[in-house]
Design a protein around this motif. Structure first.
Motif, PDB file in Angstrom:
ATOM      1  N   GLY A 116     -39.837  62.581  -5.081  1.00 20.72           N
ATOM      2  CA  GLY A 116     -39.312  62.363  -3.740  1.00 20.72           C
ATOM      3  C   GLY A 116     -38.247  63.380  -3.400  1.00 20.72           C
ATOM      4  O   GLY A 116     -38.212  63.920  -2.284  1.00 20.72           O
ATOM      5  N   LEU A 117     -37.354  63.656  -4.357  1.00 23.44           N
ATOM      6  CA  LEU A 117     -36.334  64.675  -4.132  1.00 23.44           C
ATOM      7  C   LEU A 117     -36.967  66.056  -4.053  1.00 23.44           C
ATOM      8  O   LEU A 117     -36.551  66.893  -3.245  1.00 23.44           O
ATOM      9  N   GLU A 118     -37.989  66.296  -4.859  1.00 20.70           N
ATOM     10  CA  GLU A 118     -38.672  67.590  -4.797  1.00 20.70           C
ATOM     11  C   GLU A 118     -39.356  67.787  -3.443  1.00 20.70           C
ATOM     12  O   GLU A 118     -39.388  68.909  -2.922  1.00 20.70           O
ATOM     13  N   LEU A 119     -39.893  66.717  -2.882  1.00 17.40           N
ATOM     14  CA  LEU A 119     -40.451  66.784  -1.534  1.00 17.40           C
ATOM     15  C   LEU A 119     -39.363  67.118  -0.519  1.00 17.40           C
ATOM     16  O   LEU A 119     -39.544  67.986   0.341  1.00 17.40           O
ATOM     17  N   ALA A 120     -38.223  66.457  -0.623  1.00 19.28           N
ATOM     18  CA  ALA A 120     -37.123  66.737   0.294  1.00 19.28           C
ATOM     19  C   ALA A 120     -36.627  68.170   0.151  1.00 19.28           C
ATOM     20  O   ALA A 120     -36.264  68.820   1.135  1.00 19.28           O
ATOM     21  N   LEU A 121     -36.625  68.693  -1.071  1.00 17.24           N
ATOM     22  CA  LEU A 121     -36.166  70.063  -1.314  1.00 17.24           C
ATOM     23  C   LEU A 121     -37.116  71.102  -0.727  1.00 17.24           C
ATOM     24  O   LEU A 121     -36.704  72.249  -0.506  1.00 17.24           O
ATOM     25  N   ALA A 122     -38.362  70.724  -0.476  1.00 13.19           N
ATOM     26  CA  ALA A 122     -39.308  71.643   0.151  1.00 13.19           C
ATOM     27  C   ALA A 122     -39.055  71.794   1.644  1.00 13.19           C
ATOM     28  O   ALA A 122     -39.683  72.630   2.301  1.00 13.19           O
ATOM     29  N   CYS A 123     -38.144  70.995   2.186  1.00 12.34           N
ATOM     30  CA  CYS A 123     -37.784  71.059   3.604  1.00 12.34           C
ATOM     31  C   CYS A 123     -36.584  71.991   3.790  1.00 12.34           C
ATOM     32  O   CYS A 123     -35.860  72.298   2.834  1.00 12.34           O
ATOM     33  N   ASP A 124     -36.356  72.409   5.017  1.00 15.62           N
ATOM     34  CA  ASP A 124     -35.291  73.381   5.296  1.00 15.62           C
ATOM     35  C   ASP A 124     -33.929  72.728   5.474  1.00 15.62           C
ATOM     36  O   ASP A 124     -32.910  73.280   5.065  1.00 15.62           O
ATOM     37  N   VAL A 125     -33.903  71.571   6.120  1.00 14.77           N
ATOM     38  CA  VAL A 125     -32.651  70.872   6.417  1.00 14.77           C
ATOM     39  C   VAL A 125     -32.831  69.411   6.024  1.00 14.77           C
ATOM     40  O   VAL A 125     -33.857  68.801   6.332  1.00 14.77           O
ATOM     41  N   ARG A 126     -31.838  68.865   5.345  1.00 18.95           N
ATOM     42  CA  ARG A 126     -31.885  67.462   4.935  1.00 18.95           C
ATOM     43  C   ARG A 126     -30.669  66.734   5.484  1.00 18.95           C
ATOM     44  O   ARG A 126     -29.535  67.215   5.369  1.00 18.95           O
ATOM     45  N   ILE A 127     -30.907  65.572   6.082  1.00 19.72           N
ATOM     46  CA  ILE A 127     -29.816  64.670   6.438  1.00 19.72           C
ATOM     47  C   ILE A 127     -30.132  63.327   5.809  1.00 19.72           C
ATOM     48  O   ILE A 127     -31.299  63.035   5.507  1.00 19.72           O
ATOM     49  N   CYS A 128     -29.111  62.507   5.590  1.00 13.15           N
ATOM     50  CA  CYS A 128     -29.384  61.252   4.903  1.00 13.15           C
ATOM     51  C   CYS A 128     -28.517  60.131   5.433  1.00 13.15           C
ATOM     52  O   CYS A 128     -27.483  60.352   6.073  1.00 13.15           O
ATOM     53  N   ALA A 129     -28.952  58.919   5.133  1.00 15.41           N
ATOM     54  CA  ALA A 129     -28.189  57.720   5.455  1.00 15.41           C
ATOM     55  C   ALA A 129     -27.134  57.482   4.373  1.00 15.41           C
ATOM     56  O   ALA A 129     -27.218  58.034   3.267  1.00 15.41           O
ATOM     57  N   GLU A 130     -26.176  56.654   4.694  1.00 13.56           N
ATOM     58  CA  GLU A 130     -25.076  56.384   3.764  1.00 13.56           C
ATOM     59  C   GLU A 130     -25.539  55.729   2.472  1.00 13.56           C
ATOM     60  O   GLU A 130     -24.864  55.826   1.444  1.00 13.56           O
ATOM     61  N   ASP A 131     -26.704  55.067   2.517  1.00 16.25           N
ATOM     62  CA  ASP A 131     -27.196  54.391   1.311  1.00 16.25           C
ATOM     63  C   ASP A 131     -28.127  55.261   0.477  1.00 16.25           C
ATOM     64  O   ASP A 131     -28.717  54.782  -0.503  1.00 16.25           O
ATOM     65  N   ALA A 132     -28.274  56.533   0.812  1.00 18.88           N
ATOM     66  CA  ALA A 132     -29.208  57.402   0.103  1.00 18.88           C
ATOM     67  C   ALA A 132     -28.742  57.649  -1.336  1.00 18.88           C
ATOM     68  O   ALA A 132     -27.548  57.779  -1.608  1.00 18.88           O
ATOM     69  N   ARG A 133     -29.716  57.709  -2.250  1.00 16.96           N
ATOM     70  CA  ARG A 133     -29.454  58.013  -3.650  1.00 16.96           C
ATOM     71  C   ARG A 133     -30.458  59.062  -4.109  1.00 16.96           C
ATOM     72  O   ARG A 133     -31.645  58.989  -3.780  1.00 16.96           O
ATOM     73  N   PHE A 134     -29.982  60.041  -4.873  1.00 18.05           N
ATOM     74  CA  PHE A 134     -30.807  61.170  -5.284  1.00 18.05           C
ATOM     75  C   PHE A 134     -30.752  61.337  -6.800  1.00 18.05           C
ATOM     76  O   PHE A 134     -29.686  61.198  -7.404  1.00 18.05           O
ATOM     77  N   ALA A 135     -31.893  61.690  -7.405  1.00 15.56           N
ATOM     78  CA  ALA A 135     -31.900  61.973  -8.837  1.00 15.56           C
ATOM     79  C   ALA A 135     -33.201  62.664  -9.235  1.00 15.56           C
ATOM     80  O   ALA A 135     -34.255  62.463  -8.622  1.00 15.56           O
ATOM     81  N   LEU A 136     -33.092  63.456 -10.291  1.00 10.98           N
ATOM     82  CA  LEU A 136     -34.249  64.030 -10.978  1.00 10.98           C
ATOM     83  C   LEU A 136     -34.179  63.528 -12.425  1.00 10.98           C
ATOM     84  O   LEU A 136     -33.562  64.159 -13.288  1.00 10.98           O
ATOM     85  N   PRO A 137     -34.800  62.385 -12.715  1.00 10.42           N
ATOM     86  CA  PRO A 137     -34.613  61.733 -14.022  1.00 10.42           C
ATOM     87  C   PRO A 137     -35.559  62.206 -15.122  1.00 10.42           C
ATOM     88  O   PRO A 137     -35.577  61.631 -16.215  1.00 10.42           O
TER      89      PRO A 137
END
Length: 264
Positions: A116-137
């Motif tokens: 999911g994070l890798e998909l987001a990284l393929a985009c040019d600009v990312r914005i997120c909600a306050e509850d967003a959590r990110f990880a590459l486990p």
């Protein structure tokens, strides 16, 4: 431009809608956590193929709509069960999205993990909600990120932060992501899609050729030595001088009115 939904290709893992010069790609299996599997990868490629020739589309918005989580990552059962899987192909899973010449905005809420994070990284600009959590486990599973995470993350946040996140698998929140440059803004959960669409409309109002060339200059220039990248930027600027949109932009400025760009 009236709202339209692309009749082809037939999509199930995602939805594709085009409205007001924006192509909306929405992950559409929230009850499963929007897993990344063969179907999603194929449908994402089909959606990008449908967007590419459409002159009405000026910007793309990727999101999970109002789902609780953006994407929980790979469908590990699929990865384990597919004995004929070309693991090398996974590194190119999100290339169709990354290579779109139009800007791609990603709106993230809830968990954005692994693929999911890798998909987001393929985009040019990312914005997120306050509850967003990110990880590459992945290192905790005896793997490394499979779809470009090590490379795109380092280019987005720098080598030090990327090394920390990849090596530890540490999960971070929205404010940490903002501080390291992984996302450009953090907004209230209930405002995420409104703010994302506002951002897309702001980009869509600008000269579409200039916007595409600006993305190209940033994207390709980062892979070049500085001197070569500066020459590349100049080459694109020279090409823009021949466009109708550039002339319209100058006229609109002198006449103190909003420009009417046509993408020509």
């Amino acid at each position: 431009m009236p709202a339209t939904t692309s009749p082809e290709p037939a999509l199930h893992a995602i939805r594709l809608e085009k409205r007001d010069h924006i192509a909306f790609i929405t992950l559409a299996r929230p009850q499963e956590g929007n897993p990344v599997d063969a179907r999603l990868i194929a449908e994402l490629a089909d959606a990008c193929e449908a967007i590419e020739p459409d002159p009405e589309v000026r910007v793309v918005l990727v999101s999970a709509g109002d789902a609780p989580h953006f994407c929980l990552g790979w469908d590990w059962r699929w990865l384990q069960a597919d004995e004929g899987l070309d693991w090398g192909s996974l590194s190119r899973a999100f290339e169709p999205l990354a290579q779109l010449p139009r800007p791609v905005v990603c709106a993230v809420a809830g968990q954005c993990l692994s693929a999911g994070l890798e998909l987001a990284l393929a985009c040019d600009v990312r914005i997120c909600a306050e509850d967003a959590r990110f990880a590459l486990p992945e290192t905790g599973l005896g793997l490394i990120p499979l779809a470009g995470g090590t490379q795109r993350l380092a280019r987005a946040v720098g080598r030090s932060w990327a090394s920390y996140l990849v090596l530890t698998g540490q999960e971070i929140g929205a404010r940490e992501a903002l501080g390291m440059g992984l996302v450009s803004s953090v907004v209230a959960r209930g405002e995420l899609m409104t703010r994302a669409e506002e951002l897309c409309r702001s980009i869509a109002r600008r000269g579409p050729i200039a916007v595409r060339y600006a993305k190209e200059a940033v994207q390709r220039g980062c892979e070049m030595p500085l001197e070569q990248a500066l020459r590349y930027e100049t080459d694109l600027t020279i090409i823009l001088q021949t466009t109708h949109d550039r002339a319209e932009g100058v006229r609109a400025f002198l006449e103190k009115r909003p420009p009417h760009f046509t993408g020509t």
